[in-house]
Design a protein around this motif. Structure first.
Motif, short mmCIF file in Angstrom:
data_model
loop_
_atom_site.label_atom_id
_atom_site.label_comp_id
_atom_site.label_asym_id
_atom_site.label_seq_id
_atom_site.Cartn_x
_atom_site.Cartn_y
_atom_site.Cartn_z
N GLY A 75 1.08 -1.12 -0.12
CA GLY A 75 -0.19 0.06 -0.01
C GLY A 75 0.89 1.60 -0.04
N GLN A 76 0.63 1.99 -0.89
CA GLN A 76 1.32 3.53 -1.07
C GLN A 76 0.35 4.37 -0.16
N GLU A 77 -0.30 4.73 0.02
CA GLU A 77 -1.47 5.37 0.63
C GLU A 77 -1.00 4.78 2.37
N THR A 78 -1.91 6.09 3.62
CA THR A 78 -1.90 5.90 4.82
C THR A 78 -3.51 5.19 4.74
N ARG A 79 -4.53 6.10 4.57
CA ARG A 79 -5.44 4.57 4.25
C ARG A 79 -5.71 2.78 4.25
N VAL A 80 -4.93 2.71 2.99
CA VAL A 80 -4.88 1.92 2.40
C VAL A 80 -3.82 0.34 3.64
N ARG A 81 -2.36 1.43 4.03
CA ARG A 81 -1.95 1.13 5.11
C ARG A 81 -3.00 0.85 6.05
N MET A 82 -3.71 1.96 6.62
CA MET A 82 -4.54 1.42 8.01
C MET A 82 -5.10 0.05 7.32
N MET A 83 -6.35 0.07 6.53
CA MET A 83 -7.05 -0.87 6.40
C MET A 83 -6.04 -2.52 6.03
N GLY A 84 -5.30 -2.43 5.68
CA GLY A 84 -3.83 -3.87 6.66
C GLY A 84 -3.96 -4.26 7.63
N VAL A 85 -3.83 -2.88 8.71
CA VAL A 85 -3.99 -2.60 10.38
C VAL A 85 -4.91 -3.43 10.64
N LEU A 86 -5.92 -2.84 10.26
CA LEU A 86 -7.64 -3.53 10.74
C LEU A 86 -7.58 -4.49 10.33
N LEU A 87 -7.23 -5.04 8.89
CA LEU A 87 -7.47 -7.09 8.87
C LEU A 87 -6.34 -7.74 9.70
N ALA A 88 -5.30 -7.39 10.30
CA ALA A 88 -4.50 -8.13 10.93
C ALA A 88 -5.17 -8.09 12.50
N LEU A 89 -6.12 -7.15 12.85
CA LEU A 89 -6.93 -7.15 13.76
C LEU A 89 -8.05 -8.13 14.09
N VAL A 90 -7.74 -7.85 12.56
CA VAL A 90 -9.63 -8.74 12.52
C VAL A 90 -8.99 -10.36 12.14
N VAL A 91 -7.70 -10.76 12.18
CA VAL A 91 -7.27 -11.97 12.36
C VAL A 91 -6.88 -12.84 13.74
N SER A 92 -6.24 -11.19 14.46
CA SER A 92 -6.08 -11.32 16.25
C SER A 92 -7.20 -11.91 16.29
N GLY A 93 -8.14 -11.21 16.64
CA GLY A 93 -9.44 -11.77 17.01
C GLY A 93 -9.84 -13.51 16.68
N LEU A 94 -10.22 -13.53 15.36
CA LEU A 94 -10.39 -15.30 14.81
C LEU A 94 -9.43 -15.57 15.61
#
Length: 123
Positions: A88-107
């Motif tokens: 991801g080049q933009e900060t918003r796109v990278r934050m989406m990756g962080v959000l997905l990582a949090l979902v993974v940790s919850g699972l």
């Protein structure tokens, strides 16, 4: 008091009704098998004994398959999150990756709690 269990494969001897219950939960004794107390003459179906009627049989492989699919989904989401954060080049796109990582940790927390949840004690 000792008990005898008659299965299609032969007879088994158990020292107590609790041992029969453990064997029933593990699948060694079936509901259609016959149980007799030593000294008694009458054979009874295992399913007619109240202790065995309350005992839970192990669940089918559905629970294990559900855990497997959850872990595979978490791995796939984790890879996607990593790719989004790295590429991801933009900060918003990278934050989406962080959000997905949090979902993974919850699972994965859910999988961990289900895997280590202890069954109720067998009396």
């Amino acid at each position: 008091m000792a008990y005898r269990v008659r299965t299609p494969d032969g007879e088994l001897m158990f020292p107590s009704l609790g041992d029969i219950e453990r064997a029933y939960v593990q699948g060694l004794v079936d509901a259609d098998d016959e149980v007799r107390e030593d000294g008694a003459e009458k054979w009874r179906k295992a399913s007619s004994l109240p202790v065995l009627a309350r005992a839970k049989k192990p669940q089918s492989g559905k629970a294990a398959r559900a855990q497997t699919f959850t872990v595979l989904g978490a791995v796939a989401l984790g890879l996607l999150a990593l790719a989004v954060m790295v590429l991801g080049q933009e900060t918003r796109v990278r934050m989406m990756g962080v959000l997905l990582a949090l979902v993974v940790s919850g699972l994965l927390m859910r999988v961990t709690f289900k895997a280590y949840k202890r069954p109720p004690p067998v009396l």
